[in-house]
Scaffold this active site. Structure first.
Site, PDB file in Angstrom:
ATOM      1  N   TYR A   1     -13.172  16.786 -17.226  1.00 11.54           N
ATOM      2  CA  TYR A   1     -13.687  15.428 -17.128  1.00 11.54           C
ATOM      3  C   TYR A   1     -14.813  15.393 -16.079  1.00 11.54           C
ATOM      4  CZ  TYR A   1     -13.751  10.470 -15.937  1.00 11.54           C
ATOM      5  OH  TYR A   1     -14.144   9.192 -15.689  1.00 11.54           O
TER       6      TYR A   1
ATOM      7  N   ARG B   1       0.841  -1.208   0.000  1.00 13.93           N
ATOM      8  CA  ARG B   1       0.000   0.000   0.000  1.00 13.93           C
ATOM      9  C   ARG B   1       0.874   1.256   0.000  1.00 13.93           C
ATOM     10  NH1 ARG B   1      -2.191   1.771   4.507  1.00 13.93           N
ATOM     11  NH2 ARG B   1      -2.741  -0.279   5.314  1.00 13.93           N
TER      12      ARG B   1
ATOM     13  N   LYS C   1      -5.729   5.652 -20.047  1.00 17.60           N
ATOM     14  CA  LYS C   1      -5.943   6.052 -21.435  1.00 17.60           C
ATOM     15  C   LYS C   1      -4.685   5.806 -22.275  1.00 17.60           C
ATOM     16  CE  LYS C   1      -9.740   7.246 -19.412  1.00 17.60           C
ATOM     17  NZ  LYS C   1     -10.009   8.589 -18.924  1.00 17.60           N
TER      18      LYS C   1
ATOM     19  N   ASP D   1      -4.370  18.511 -16.261  1.00 16.24           N
ATOM     20  CA  ASP D   1      -4.703  17.138 -16.612  1.00 16.24           C
ATOM     21  C   ASP D   1      -4.261  16.957 -18.068  1.00 16.24           C
ATOM     22  OD1 ASP D   1      -5.933  14.800 -17.486  1.00 16.24           O
ATOM     23  OD2 ASP D   1      -7.703  15.068 -16.231  1.00 16.24           O
TER      24      ASP D   1
HETATM   25  C1  LIG Z   1     -10.573   9.187 -17.737  1.00 17.55           C
HETATM   26  C2  LIG Z   1     -10.145  10.525 -17.345  1.00 17.55           C
HETATM   27  C3  LIG Z   1      -9.950  10.848 -15.995  1.00 17.55           C
HETATM   28  C4  LIG Z   1     -10.258   9.862 -14.872  1.00 17.55           C
HETATM   29  O1  LIG Z   1      -9.369   8.794 -14.875  1.00 17.55           O
HETATM   30  P1  LIG Z   1      -9.768   7.311 -14.373  1.00 17.55           P
HETATM   31  O2  LIG Z   1      -8.515   6.535 -14.654  1.00 17.55           O
HETATM   32  O3  LIG Z   1     -10.950   6.873 -15.176  1.00 17.55           O
HETATM   33  O4  LIG Z   1     -10.072   7.416 -12.928  1.00 17.55           O
HETATM   34  C5  LIG Z   1      -9.505  12.114 -15.696  1.00 17.55           C
HETATM   35  N1  LIG Z   1      -9.266  13.026 -16.662  1.00 17.55           N
HETATM   36  C6  LIG Z   1      -9.439  12.748 -17.970  1.00 17.55           C
HETATM   37  C7  LIG Z   1      -9.159  13.804 -18.987  1.00 17.55           C
HETATM   38  C8  LIG Z   1      -9.886  11.491 -18.357  1.00 17.55           C
HETATM   39  O5  LIG Z   1     -10.091  11.231 -19.652  1.00 17.55           O
END
Ligand SMILES: *Cc1c(COP(=O)(O)O)cnc(C)c1O
Length: 382
Positions: free
Chosen positions: A98, A46, A195, A170
């Site tokens: 998001y 963890r 992603k 982000d």
């Molecule tokens: C998918 C996504 C997130 C969230 O990420 P998870 O891995 O699904 O928790 C945050 N920001 C963007 C731009 C995303 O496409």
């Protein structure tokens, strides 16, 4: 070392003990200690694991940052970041984020007395007014999800620095292959590694990269204290997937530009949102701060919600699914799927119309991709 060499070699050293070219998966919850607290750097998964460290080394190198921390998901990473907030703190969000990031505030952190200001990052006066209220940070996406809005990152970070406010970017859509926010003045870069970074739709994960040692320590503490750690196998999978990031991103971009160009002229299309088109509102900013435009496109069709739902379920290669950024092409209907957690009125005022479809353009053959799109539109209206 250049980017495509780093993604293969940094944090991916062969196993010294056996000579295995690929570092093993350390599926272990705990680690033996010689005497209490005397160990080789790991005590409990963890808190840390060699597979986390390997991936963190790669991710920091790719963003040209000093430190990276990996998490169970992108939202796990955001949770760790927000857990530093206290009652009465103010934060600022760009108005196209998001949906889950917004939900994390609205349903969780709001309850603890954190205040939110939402700004249009194109409106600098508005941004400055928010910054003057001494928020803890400004959080933005560029390109944004799902409208592919481009924020001038350098302008915002310069303004934020004037008010001593942290900028969080982000960078999930662009990836460090096309954009490096830390170099543009950002303090924190966040990714859903689910992603493009892992790239194969087989793992959920997140990361935060920063040059701030104190913040990095706080994030690793938050991960441990709140149980936001990923699994060793998931981080290993991400380390595996990331090795092809450069060639994947090149193909995603090439394919996306072709799709955007072709559909931009289609009679059923009202508007194509793609920063690589010179008709995009901020194409010149995108060109300045990105070295490529990525694989995400959103298209507003001249269709109502029922027609849009039917169309989106009719493609053959494009699969209807949440998520994006993997090798296979996907479609999504933001107003009923990823962004359904945003109230309809607010959604529409932000341009998230019912006829909007988000395309994650994969790396399949471009002729098959175009055929699927054109043929489905034709069948549907023919
Ligand atoms: C998918 C996504 C997130 C969230 O990420 P998870 O891995 O699904 O928790 C945050 N920001 C963007 C731009 C995303 O496409």
């Amino acid at each position: 070392m250049e980017f495509s060499t780093k993604i293969i070699h940094t944090g991916q050293s062969p196993d010294l003990e056996t000579g295995a070219i690929v570092p093993p998966i350390y599926m272990t919850s705990t680690y033996i200690q010689n005497s209490p607290n005397s160990h080789k750097g790991y005590d409990y998964t963890r808190a840390g694991n060699p597979n986390f460290t390997n991936l963190e080394t790669t991710l920091a190198a790719l963003e040209d940052g000093r430190y990276a921390t990996v998490f169970s998901s992108g939202i796990g990473a955001t949770t760790a970041l927000f857990s530093n907030l206290s009652e009465q703190d103010t934060i600022v969000f760009a108005n196209d984020l998001y949906g889950g990031t917004f939900r994390l505030y609205e349903k969780i952190f709001k309850k603890f007395g954190v205040k939110l200001l939402i700004v249009d990052t194109q409106n600098l006066k508005n941004v400055e007014k928010a910054l003057a209220q001494k928020p803890k940070f400004i959080f933005l996406e560029s390109p944004s999800n799902p409208l592919l809005k481009i924020t001038d990152i350098k302008t915002i970070t310069t303004l934020a620095k004037k008010y001593n406010v942290l900028t969080i970017v982000d960078n999930t859509f662009a990836t460090p292959y096309f954009q490096k926010p830390l170099k543009l003045g950002a303090d924190v870069v966040l990714h859903s590694t689910t992603k493009y970074l892992s790239g194969h739709s087989d793992v959920v994960g997140g990361t935060i990269i920063t040059n701030d040692k104190t913040l990095d320590k706080e994030l690793k503490f938050a991960r441990m204290a709140m149980g936001l750690n990923p699994s060793p196998f998931d981080t290993w999978l991400t380390s595996r997937g990331i090795k092809t990031l450069a060639i994947r991103m090149q193909k995603h971009t090439d394919n996306a530009l072709k799709v955007a160009t072709v559909l931009n002229k289609h009679p059923l299309v009202k508007k194509v949102y793609y920063p690589g088109l010179n008709t995009h509102k901020n194409h010149s900013i995108a060109k300045r701060q990105m070295s490529g435009f990525g694989g995400m496109i959103s298209i507003e069709f001249n269709l109502d919600i029922e027609q849009t739902k039917k169309l989106i379920s009719s493609f053959k290669i494009f699969k209807l699914a949440e998520s994006l950024g993997a090798v296979e092409s996907l479609v999504n209907h933001p107003s009923s799927m990823t962004h359904a957690s945003i109230p309809k009125k607010q959604r529409e005022s932000q341009g998230l119309k019912d006829g909007l479809i988000r395309f994650s353009i994969g790396i399949e053959d471009i002729d098959d991709i175009l055929k699927d799109l054109i043929q489905t539109l034709k069948n549907y209206y023919g």
